[in-house]
Design a protein around this motif. Structure first.
Motif, PDB file in Angstrom:
ATOM      1  N   THR A   1      -2.852  -5.473   0.095  1.00 36.08           N
ATOM      2  CA  THR A   1      -3.398  -4.520  -0.862  1.00 36.08           C
ATOM      3  C   THR A   1      -2.712  -3.178  -0.720  1.00 36.08           C
ATOM      4  O   THR A   1      -2.659  -2.590   0.353  1.00 36.08           O
ATOM      5  CB  THR A   1      -4.914  -4.345  -0.648  1.00 36.08           C
TER       6      THR A   1
ATOM      7  N   TRP B   1      -4.637 -11.696 -13.559  1.00 36.74           N
ATOM      8  CA  TRP B   1      -4.833 -10.644 -12.560  1.00 36.74           C
ATOM      9  C   TRP B   1      -5.064 -11.279 -11.195  1.00 36.74           C
ATOM     10  O   TRP B   1      -5.854 -12.205 -11.057  1.00 36.74           O
ATOM     11  CB  TRP B   1      -6.032  -9.771 -12.928  1.00 36.74           C
TER      12      TRP B   1
ATOM     13  N   PRO C   1      -6.606 -10.679  -7.763  1.00 37.60           N
ATOM     14  CA  PRO C   1      -7.425  -9.820  -6.901  1.00 37.60           C
ATOM     15  C   PRO C   1      -6.833  -9.658  -5.506  1.00 37.60           C
ATOM     16  O   PRO C   1      -6.963  -8.599  -4.887  1.00 37.60           O
ATOM     17  CB  PRO C   1      -8.764 -10.565  -6.850  1.00 37.60           C
TER      18      PRO C   1
ATOM     19  N   ARG D   1      -4.041  -7.275  -6.204  1.00 43.52           N
ATOM     20  CA  ARG D   1      -4.481  -6.135  -7.002  1.00 43.52           C
ATOM     21  C   ARG D   1      -3.430  -5.710  -8.017  1.00 43.52           C
ATOM     22  O   ARG D   1      -3.077  -4.535  -8.131  1.00 43.52           O
ATOM     23  CB  ARG D   1      -4.864  -4.956  -6.113  1.00 43.52           C
ATOM     24  N   THR D   2      -2.920  -6.678  -8.739  1.00 47.33           N
ATOM     25  CA  THR D   2      -1.928  -6.371  -9.771  1.00 47.33           C
ATOM     26  C   THR D   2      -1.968  -7.440 -10.847  1.00 47.33           C
ATOM     27  O   THR D   2      -2.428  -8.569 -10.616  1.00 47.33           O
ATOM     28  CB  THR D   2      -0.512  -6.286  -9.180  1.00 47.33           C
TER      29      THR D   2
ATOM     30  N   ASN E   1     -13.410  -5.127 -11.474  1.00 49.56           N
ATOM     31  CA  ASN E   1     -12.399  -4.137 -11.113  1.00 49.56           C
ATOM     32  C   ASN E   1     -11.139  -4.790 -10.543  1.00 49.56           C
ATOM     33  O   ASN E   1     -11.006  -6.016 -10.521  1.00 49.56           O
ATOM     34  CB  ASN E   1     -12.978  -3.105 -10.139  1.00 49.56           C
ATOM     35  N   GLU E   2     -10.213  -3.948 -10.032  1.00 48.03           N
ATOM     36  CA  GLU E   2      -8.917  -4.432  -9.546  1.00 48.03           C
ATOM     37  C   GLU E   2      -9.044  -5.383  -8.366  1.00 48.03           C
ATOM     38  O   GLU E   2      -8.191  -6.249  -8.154  1.00 48.03           O
ATOM     39  CB  GLU E   2      -8.040  -3.242  -9.134  1.00 48.03           C
ATOM     40  N   ALA E   3     -10.115  -5.232  -7.585  1.00 51.08           N
ATOM     41  CA  ALA E   3     -10.299  -6.083  -6.407  1.00 51.08           C
ATOM     42  C   ALA E   3     -10.976  -7.404  -6.739  1.00 51.08           C
ATOM     43  O   ALA E   3     -11.205  -8.227  -5.850  1.00 51.08           O
ATOM     44  CB  ALA E   3     -11.108  -5.345  -5.353  1.00 51.08           C
TER      45      ALA E   3
ATOM     46  N   SER F   1     -17.943 -10.380  -5.285  1.00 51.47           N
ATOM     47  CA  SER F   1     -16.662 -10.976  -5.681  1.00 51.47           C
ATOM     48  C   SER F   1     -16.896 -12.023  -6.762  1.00 51.47           C
ATOM     49  O   SER F   1     -17.729 -12.920  -6.592  1.00 51.47           O
ATOM     50  CB  SER F   1     -15.979 -11.623  -4.478  1.00 51.47           C
TER      51      SER F   1
ATOM     52  N   GLN G   1       0.692  -3.084 -10.735  1.00 54.00           N
ATOM     53  CA  GLN G   1      -0.054  -2.049 -10.034  1.00 54.00           C
ATOM     54  C   GLN G   1       0.287  -2.078  -8.540  1.00 54.00           C
ATOM     55  O   GLN G   1      -0.539  -2.386  -7.685  1.00 54.00           O
ATOM     56  CB  GLN G   1      -1.559  -2.243 -10.266  1.00 54.00           C
ATOM     57  N   ARG G   2       1.562  -1.826  -8.257  1.00 51.47           N
ATOM     58  CA  ARG G   2       2.020  -1.794  -6.872  1.00 51.47           C
ATOM     59  C   ARG G   2       2.837  -0.519  -6.641  1.00 51.47           C
ATOM     60  O   ARG G   2       2.988   0.300  -7.547  1.00 51.47           O
ATOM     61  CB  ARG G   2       2.877  -3.032  -6.545  1.00 51.47           C
TER      62      ARG G   2
END
Length: 938
Positions: free
Chosen positions: A134, A210, A212, A215-216, A378-380, A395, A488-489
């Protein structure tokens, strides 16, 4: 026929009579092959030899061909490998196939262009460099520094290995491309802006794959599939509020494998062309009716073991005014039904739960019907604070499904588990979800038609799979809804966009891009995007031009998808018209690099970046299993080159790397490759010995030997066939063609049949044989050099006394070698030899006297060209040489009724010459031919 012939010819028989003098004393008078080219090398000597050839020959070969070979230049664009670790057999297959492709062009005198490159960004490198999945757990600048250092180290290691394989390239820093070099990034930023200006790149909220765990967002090409994934398989009821029957409660019956998406439900979709029914269920109240497609009733009964009683039938169009209550948020009592063609009667219930944030079809429905997109994940991969209270912080792939089902227990009609194929993150191997998020996209809808038209003009190899491969790529292209190019990195090229702090409006213009490119060149990297505050990043003049203050702006946190990085390499790396003759990669790149390169090129200039695609398979063990450390079946390129040498690795790639999508790597196949190459080496060594650094001489005007003409004719055909096979990338057939030619035309026929002239003949005979064998040697080197360059350069060093390299040569057969007449004459004689072999048995054939009655005038004329006389025995003709017999008598008459020539044999007991062991002697010490030759030598 030739193999049988060879088997009969290689055996040498000797006279049973004792020669008058000791034959050993004539050994020094015989022209035996002499060379220092070794038959085999020890491991240490081979490694030393390979290093010398790399340093002295191969290191300069790319520059030499740039300066001396003819144009047009053949361009192979290198698909960049990841700079993320040690090379494996897949790398070897890919790079060596490219190298064979380049070398076979150079061997024919054509200039090539090949710039090796590396894909230096992306999650694979970031994960290995940081050991953190992450991005939020480390500072972006720290991640970038570690990733850059890791990539540079991997590049150095991989480059050394590529060079050790003899890859034809200039490995100087200025002659390789790296996707984190400033010039490359600047070109990419400019391309992005150009596409943005033309409306082909845009930012939007859409559902995307996506991860998780990472996270991208992920592209389709970044997915793998777990065939044994377990999901819930649930039939749920949704209470209808817009379809009422007297005293009956009606429910829509919906099937889902993603209960975690139910909080985001916003509609139910149906298909107006289907028939629907209202049924009573055996385990439910008779006052409850359930709506489903009539075609799926039987499937529902078989799956749930519940009996259905059909009460009423409805047309699909009757559902247009239905509404229902949200299963979790009971305050939503009038959610709509929408007609949708993606709803089918192949599985489920014919009614589809629709959550626009979590499905592409759902999203399209929301666009068509102006629904808002509600995303509570969300992103996670955990529920946000906007989700129902009992789900917040949970989760979605962990406890999400079970919590939702517990909350809806009263509405669960049937629950089970389903084992099916499910997408997972290609790096973390964890399951992915579909999740709506703000991302940057390329508008593929505008590109599909011109991309398909351009692809139609592209050649695809191997040709046996060409149509299927092109169809598969078109199918993938057409079903691609959009291309998400943002990630998203931290380790990558930042998307150079600013946003207004409150409205999130995109702020981007040409001046901003030029400013960032200037900073990139002055700073040497894009790290400034993370390190500089906006006040320092944006000069006042630029802010005035934008009409904003620094504190009114925020910078974007996205980086480019690595497929956009690599998909733009054609623009940065290729010269002139920026179109490669060939892209050569594994078949998975139909959905990866081939497609991303095509789309960016079509978007930028409406043409494909390649003229042809060549695809190869992937390596497996002898049982067909993928190689992995856990299975203990990994064979590395270094193991192979250490044990067998680099040329054996290359020979294995050529032999097995082009014809199958599963390329078997096994010790058995490698040993076979080593043995095959050893036989080739033996033939080259023999030719080296015969030629013994002889300078090529002009062929004497009077060369009457049909065997010489035969081999030159065969060489011309061989050169043509090899070139044809190389042109269509059938390297396995190139190997087979070389082996067959060596075994048959060279060793089995020519070399075997001219040995008497070669060893014991006069100087003129020796000259014309050497002239012929020089052409043979050069053609063999030309055919073999692309596959086994180390062996060929080593052999050539023993041939060329001046110390030249083979890569400096241009070898081309001569049109005057074509001689169908000589070819037919020799083949006719070889057919007679086959008949003699059938009758001769275990006798020394030089003791045989042969009488031949032909079955046609044509056959007689052809044999007469070799024998010279009719109706009398001839002992020193070329026909007797080809037949390997003591004498030949051609009968003048022809038996036209016979199906084949009539051959009669008689045996002589006379002793054979102790020097040549061909001609008979009576009282003489040696035969008359040998007397004359020895006299001429004195």
């Amino acid at each position: 026929m030739l193999r049988v012939l060879r088997g009969r010819l290689v055996t040498r028989y000797y006279s049973v009579k004792i020669a008058k003098k000791d034959a050993q004393k004539y050994t020094d008078t015989i022209n035996l092959p002499r060379t220092k080219f070794p038959n085999r090398l020890t491991t240490a000597k081979r490694e030393e030899q390979e290093r010398q050839i790399l340093d002295l020959k191969i290191a300069t070969s790319y520059q030499h061909q740039e300066q001396h070979k003819r144009k047009p230049t053949f361009v192979v664009h290198d698909g960049p490998p990841y700079a993320n670790g040690q090379l494996h057999m897949g790398h070897a297959v890919n790079k060596i196939l490219k190298d064979i492709t380049l070398r076979q062009r150079v061997a024919r005198g054509q200039q090539v262009n090949y710039i090796p490159g590396w894909d230096c960004h992306g999650l694979p490198i970031e994960l290995k460099a940081t050991n953190v999945a992450t991005a939020g757990e480390q500072n972006p600048l720290e991640i970038r520094q570690k990733s850059r250092a890791f990539a540079l180290q991997a590049i150095e290691s991989q480059q050394q290995d590529f060079r050790s394989w003899g890859i034809l390239a200039s490995w100087q820093p200025d002659n390789i491309y790296l996707t984190f070099k400033p010039a490359f990034i600047a070109n990419e930023l400019q391309m992005f802006y150009n596409l943005y200006e033309r409306g082909l790149v845009y930012r939007d909220l859409k559902p995307v794959y996506w991860s998780p765990s990472s996270r991208t967002a992920l592209a389709e090409a970044e997915l793998e599939y777990d065939a044994n994934f377990i999901s819930p398989s649930v039939y749920l009821r949704f209470a209808l509020t817009g379809l009422s029957l007297t005293n009956k409660q009606v429910f829509a019956l919906v099937w889902t494998t993603t209960p975690w998406t139910l909080p985001s439900n916003q509609a139910i979709c149906y298909n107006s062309s289907l028939e629907y029914v209202l049924v009573k269920l055996s385990n439910r109240s008779p006052d409850e009716l359930y709506l489903m497609a009539s075609a799926l009733v039987a499937d529902f009964e078989a799956t749930t073991q519940l009996q259905c009683e059909i009460v009423e039938r409805l047309a699909g169009s009757d559902l247009s005014n239905c509404s229902y209550q949200h299963p979790l948020d009971k305050s939503q009592t009038a959610l709509p039904f929408f007609d949708a063609t993606h709803v089918q009667d192949s599985k489920g219930t014919g009614l589809v739960h629709t959550a626009p944030a979590h499905g592409p079809d759902d999203f399209l429905i929301s666009l068509a019907n102006k629904l808002s997109v509600k995303c509570y994940v969300n992103e996670a991969g955990t529920y946000t604070q906007e989700a129902p209270e009992f789900l917040r912080g949970q989760s979605v792939l962990g406890t999400g499904n079970s919590l939702v089902l517990q909350h809806l227990a009263a509405d669960v009609v049937h629950a089970a588990q389903l084992q099916h194929s499910y997408p997972i993150d290609w790096r973390t191997k964890q399951p992915v979800i579909i999740r709506a998020s703000e991302q940057w996209f390329i508008n593929t809808d505008k590109l599909k038609a011109p991309a398909a038209a351009a692809l139609d003009q592209v050649e695809i190899y191997p040709r046996v799979n060409a149509e299927a491969s092109k169809k598969a790529m078109l199918t993938q292209l057409n079903k691609r809804p959009y291309w998400c190019i943002s990630r998203q990195r931290a380790w990558g090229v930042p998307i150079p966009v600013l946003y207004k702090r409150h409205s999130k409006e995109v702020v981007l213009n040409e001046a901003l891009i030029q400013h960032f490119c200037a900073l990139l060149h002055s700073e040497g990297s894009m790290d400034f995007w993370w390190s500089k505050p906006l006040e320092d990043l944006l000069p006042e003049q630029l802010l005035n031009q934008l009409g904003c203050k620094a504190d009114e702006l925020v910078r974007g946190s996205d980086i480019f998808d690595i497929w956009f990085d690599s998909g733009s390499t054609w623009s940065s790396v290729l010269k002139e018209d920026k179109v490669a003759d060939l892209y050569l990669e594994g078949y998975d790149q139909f959905t990866g690099w081939f497609q991303s390169s095509l789309l960016t090129s079509i978007a930028a200039r409406n043409r494909a970046p390649y003229k042809a695609l060549f695809v190869h398979g992937f390596t497996v063990d002898e049982k067909g299993h993928k190689m992995s450390k856990s299975l203990g079946n990994v064979i590395s390129p270094k193991q192979i080159t250490k044990k067998y040498g680099t040329d054996v690795l290359r020979w294995w790639v050529a032999s097995h790397g082009t014809q199958h999508m599963a390329i078997t790597v096994s010790n058995k196949l490698l040993q076979q490759s080593a043995e095959s190459l050893s036989k080739v080496r033996g033939t080259l060594r023999y030719l080296n010995g015969v030629l013994n650094q002889q300078k090529e001489q002009q062929l004497p005007l009077q060369d009457s030997s049909y065997l010489n003409k035969y081999l030159l004719h065969q060489l011309l055909n061989f050169e043509e066939e090899i070139e044809k096979l190389y042109n269509v990338y059938e390297y396995n057939r190139v190997v087979a063609c070389i082996q067959n030619f060596l075994a048959n035309q060279v060793s089995g026929i020519y070399v075997h049949l001219i040995k008497d002239r070669l060893y014991c003949g006069d100087e003129q005979q020796l000259q014309v044989i050497r002239h012929t064998l020089i052409q043979c040697y050069k053609q063999l080197c030309k055919a073999l050099w692309p596959i086994a360059p180390f062996m060929i350069e080593e052999s050539w060093s023993y041939f060329d006394a001046a110390g030249g390299a083979f890569h400096e040569q241009t070898v081309q057969g001569q049109k005057e070698w074509s001689n169908p007449e000589a070819n037919q004459i020799v083949n006719t004689a070889l057919e007679i030899k086959r008949l003699i072999n059938q009758q001769a048995g275990d006798v020394n054939s030089w003791h045989l006297a042969v009488s031949i009655t032909c079955n046609s005038e044509q056959q007689l004329n052809q044999l007469c060209a070799l024998n010279g006389k009719l109706s009398e025995p001839v002992v020193n003709s070329e026909l007797s040489e080809i037949l390997q017999v003591g004498s030949v008598m051609l009968q003048a008459e022809v038996d036209s009724g016979a199906s084949a020539a009539l051959v009669k044999l008689s045996s002589s007991e006379a002793a054979l010459c102790p020097r040549c062991r061909r001609f008979s002697i009576v009282e003489e010490e040696i035969c008359k031919r040998c007397v004359n030759i020895l006299a001429a030598k004195q």
